[in-house]
Enzyme design. Structure first.
Site, mmCIF file in Angstrom:
data_model
loop_
_atom_site.group_PDB
_atom_site.id
_atom_site.type_symbol
_atom_site.label_atom_id
_atom_site.label_comp_id
_atom_site.label_asym_id
_atom_site.label_seq_id
_atom_site.Cartn_x
_atom_site.Cartn_y
_atom_site.Cartn_z
ATOM 1 N N HIS A 46 -15.124 25.903 19.905
ATOM 2 C CA HIS A 46 -15.052 24.446 19.964
ATOM 3 C C HIS A 46 -16.395 23.786 20.263
ATOM 4 O O HIS A 46 -16.453 22.572 20.433
ATOM 5 C CB HIS A 46 -14.029 24.015 21.022
ATOM 6 C CG HIS A 46 -12.613 24.117 20.527
ATOM 7 N ND1 HIS A 46 -12.103 25.281 20.013
ATOM 8 C CD2 HIS A 46 -11.618 23.198 20.454
ATOM 9 C CE1 HIS A 46 -10.837 25.072 19.656
ATOM 10 N NE2 HIS A 46 -10.527 23.818 19.908
ATOM 11 N N HIS B 91 -19.005 21.549 -21.059
ATOM 12 C CA HIS B 91 -17.621 22.026 -21.096
ATOM 13 C C HIS B 91 -16.850 21.334 -22.208
ATOM 14 O O HIS B 91 -16.284 20.257 -21.996
ATOM 15 C CB HIS B 91 -16.964 21.752 -19.739
ATOM 16 C CG HIS B 91 -17.702 22.355 -18.587
ATOM 17 N ND1 HIS B 91 -18.855 21.812 -18.070
ATOM 18 C CD2 HIS B 91 -17.450 23.476 -17.860
ATOM 19 C CE1 HIS B 91 -19.284 22.562 -17.071
ATOM 20 N NE2 HIS B 91 -18.461 23.584 -16.917
ATOM 21 N N GLU C 18 -8.601 17.552 8.094
ATOM 22 C CA GLU C 18 -9.937 16.952 8.182
ATOM 23 C C GLU C 18 -10.574 16.732 6.813
ATOM 24 O O GLU C 18 -11.250 15.731 6.569
ATOM 25 C CB GLU C 18 -10.865 17.840 9.034
ATOM 26 C CG GLU C 18 -10.455 17.958 10.494
ATOM 27 C CD GLU C 18 -9.360 18.997 10.723
ATOM 28 O OE1 GLU C 18 -9.006 19.720 9.767
ATOM 29 O OE2 GLU C 18 -8.851 19.086 11.861
#
Ligand SMILES: Cc1ncc(C[n+]2csc(CCOP(=O)(O)OP(=O)(O)O)c2C)c(N)n1
Ligand SMILES: [Mg+2]
Length: 694
Positions: free
Chosen positions: A499, A38, A438
């Protein structure tokens, strides 16, 4: 100014420009030679990175792990040639895995010539643990910025604990370069929000506002007002309209250093592929070599010798030595002297800092760890864990962590007197409140770990999915980060399949280097932590039960210290060789024990193997593994309330696995156990079938 005329004395301004163009052309040449990489962003950001390194950062190339160095994070990791160029031009020295300084350069010119080739210290993206001077691995966009928030929290925490009047042992800053991609990623939003809340004024992100990503103009997909967004997060937002204006960049960085109570975002307008007549400001400059013809034209636009490759003109290395080299050496020697008098005055604190830097544990780190008496009713994995965490945090001053808003459920709250909460006004607190974030939590905990703190992050096991990219990086970086995941199976019962983890254990077991542990009773939880705390270069996941698990009577069964071997023989037929092996982890261990009792009563010689950790077991000797799972005993049943995926490796193709092949369901746990077959009689039946005695 012409580079060919380098013998003539140069002004500082000329040397600045020469250094910037050296970074540019090294990047161009390396990408061209590798035929991949790059070039465009290094060409655009060379002045920025030059200014941060040579004019502002306190970094001593002689000692890239000096504890009070400023940190530099290249979150747009695809622009790695920026980092390889400055690490080379500053003459940064290499450090080995034992933190010893080596004589050789961290990145040599030869490494740069061999950019992206096997063994080169100039790999495709910045890799911590492979190249000294890289503060964190980047490449997955957003990870670097998020990790930097952990580094900033760590600096605040370290300053609070260790600084004393006249002893600013930790006063470093964190500089982070990022692009459109990083700021589009959700994890950056989580992390920026958290950093704003915490008022982390030691943190500076510089946003490369070039309006280009891979598919083209950002107008395709990214038209929000970034400045307003960050103002809303509580950041100080600055703008620099010309990425080539190094004085203006330096001034903005100066404003950052004076800004208190807020992190700083500097929005820098730049031109990707700067200087390339046909590729500047286009996505074509992002991720492919410029091509021979364009390389010539670009070098011509810089006033650079067109034929020269990998040219470091005379004066450039010296200019870096006079800038960051001299400033860093002076800062480090001042600090070393300061630390010597600090050591005389505060020997205990100084020795804590020494230990922490080596990732050693203080003596007595495991004193008072609980021993749980046999109890058929038992205790939940998460509760046992909570007790252990509270002991460890008191024994190990630099052990801290928190949850993504599930502390009361994860039982990770440090409740002892003085544990405190980490907030802007109380940076010595050991309870981190990550909020419902999270992913940023996991990246932040990596940042804490990179700063040598011993840190954990917690949530429900199911939501490890939201943290997974950072968990993977912790393994790739070989960091001893700790992930505490509770509600490890169907114990959530009524909450239902959204869950209930199924595939999570299998998928985490597939991450190289990550240690997963699913302890089977409270004493196994203690031993799991004892093992994990001694890891220095591996992250660990603890999968813990929500519901109580019987505490096994260790006078009858083998001691829980077997956890340290990954799997161990928990129970055997007395005085005889086993004919069938039951293998279990976590909540299914007591189930296997119950089945074992029934099998013995039927005259079937069963063995129970507790297997909390595949990875640890894999590292034992063949002899030990054969002693636990004798190759001659082919009748085998594995029980685990999780995907069956992968268990063939221990039960063999003829063995049987009682596990999950579907998602769970919403119902009380007892009903789920019945519906999905996690009952002793099912294990007994499977064992009989294995022996052909169905
Ligand atoms: C999480 C993630 N998704 C996708 C990619 C692939 N990728 C690499 S660079 C890039 C575009 C980034 O654009 P920007 O950050 O603006 O970088 P610039 O081209 O301006 O340097 C993408 C999509 C990645 N590295 N990480
Ligand atoms: Mg961009």
């Amino acid at each position: 100014m012409s580079v060919t005329n380098v013998a003539a004395p140069m002004t500082d301004t000329e040397l600045d420009q020469l250094s910037v163009d050296t970074i540019r052309t090294l990047s161009i040449d390396a990408v061209q030679q590798a035929k991949s990489g790059h070039p465009g962003t290094p060409m655009a950001l060379a002045p920025l990175v030059y200014t941060i390194w040579n004019r502002v950062m306190r970094f001593d190339p002689e000692d890239p792990i000096w504890p009070n160095r400023d940190r530099f994070v290249l979150s747009n990791g695809h622009a790695s040639m920026l980092l390889w160029s400055v690490l080379h031009l500053t003459g940064t020295r290499a450090v080995n895995a034992d933190y010893e300084r080596l004589g050789q350069p961290s990145v040599s010119l030869e490494d740069i010539r061999r950019f992206r080739q096997i063994g080169s210290k100039a790999p495709g993206h910045p890799e911590y643990h492979w190249v000294s001077g890289v503060e964190t691995t980047t490449g997955p966009l957003g990870q670097g910025v998020a990790t930097s928030v952990g580094m900033a929290i760590a600096q605040k925490w370290l300053a609070d604990r260790y600084n004393r009047p006249d002893f600013a042992i930790f006063d470093y800053d964190i500089y982070v370069v990022c692009g459109d991609g990083c700021l589009m990623e959700g994890v950056a939003a989580e992390a920026a929000s958290l950093a704003g809340h915490l008022g982390l004024d030691n943190l500076c992100w510089i946003y490369d506002n070039n309006h280009i990503t891979i598919e083209g103009q950002t107008s395709l997909a990214f038209t929000e007002d970034v400045a307003t967004r960050f103002l809303a997060y509580g950041w100080n937002v600055l703008r620099v309209g010309d990425a080539n204006d190094i004085d203006r960049i330096q001034q903005a960085l100066g404003v950052f250093r004076k800004t208190k109570t807020r992190p700083t975002l500097i929005i820098l307008d730049s031109h990707i592929g700067y200087g390339s007549p046909h590729k500047q400001d286009t996505s074509a400059a992002h991720g492919e070599p410029l091509g021979d013809e364009e390389v010539h034209l670009t070098k011509r636009s810089y006033g650079w010798p067109e034929e020269a490759q990998f040219l470091v003109p005379n004066g450039v290395r010296e200019h870096f030595a006079a800038g960051v080299g001299a400033r860093g050496a002076a800062a480090r020697s001042r600090w070393t002297a300061l630390f010597a008098s600090y050591r005389a005055r505060y020997p205990e604190l100084a020795s804590e800092i020494d230990q922490m830097q080596r990732r050693d544990l203080p003596t007595g780190w495991d004193r008072n760890l609980p021993v749980f008496p046999a109890d058929t009713k038992g205790i939940a994995g998460r509760d046992a864990s909570g007790k252990v965490l509270n002991v460890l945090a008191q024994n190990i001053p630099w052990f801290l962590g928190g949850s993504a808003d599930l502390g009361p459920s994860n039982k990770t709250t440090l409740t002892y007197e003085g544990a405190g909460s980490f907030q802007a006004g109380s940076p010595g607190g050991k309870n981190l409140h990550f909020g419902v974030r999270e992913h940023a939590m996991a990246a932040t905990v990596n940042g804490l770990s990179l700063s040598k703190l011993r840190a954990f992050g917690a949530t429900f096991f199911i939501f490890s999915d939201y943290a997974r990219p950072a968990i993977r990086l912790s393994a790739l970086m070989e960091l001893p980060t700790i992930f505490v995941f509770t509600h490890d199976a169907m114990g959530d019962g009524e909450d239902g399949p959204t869950h209930q983890p199924v595939e999570h254990l299998a998928s985490l077991r597939a991450i190289p280097g990550l240690v997963t542990l699913r302890p089977g009773d409270a004493n196994e939880v203690v031993e799991a932590y004892r093992y994990v705390l001694q890891l220095r270069h591996q992250p660990a996941v603890l999968a813990l039960s929500r519901q109580p698990l019987p505490t096994l009577d260790r006078r009858i069964y083998a001691p829980a210290t077997g956890v340290a071997r990954g799997a161990y023989v928990l129970a055997d037929p007395s005085g005889q060789n086993p004919e069938v092996i039951l293998i279990a982890s976590g909540s299914e261990l007591s189930l296997a024990v119950e089945a074992h009792g029934k099998l013995l009563a039927e005259g079937i010689r069963s063995r129970v193997v507790s297997m909390p950790s595949w990875e640890i077991f894999e590292h034992q000797t063949q002899e030990y593994r054969d002693s636990v799972l004798p190759p001659g005993v082919k009748a085998r049943v594995a029980v685990e309330q999780a995907s069956t995926f992968g268990w063939e490796r221990y039960v063999g193709t003829s063995g049987f696995v009682i596990g999950m092949k579907t998602f769970g369901a919403s119902a009380p746990l007892k009903e789920l156990q019945r519906k999905f077959g996690f009952e002793p009689d099912r294990v007994v039946a499977a064992a009989r079938a294995q022996l052909g005695r169905a």
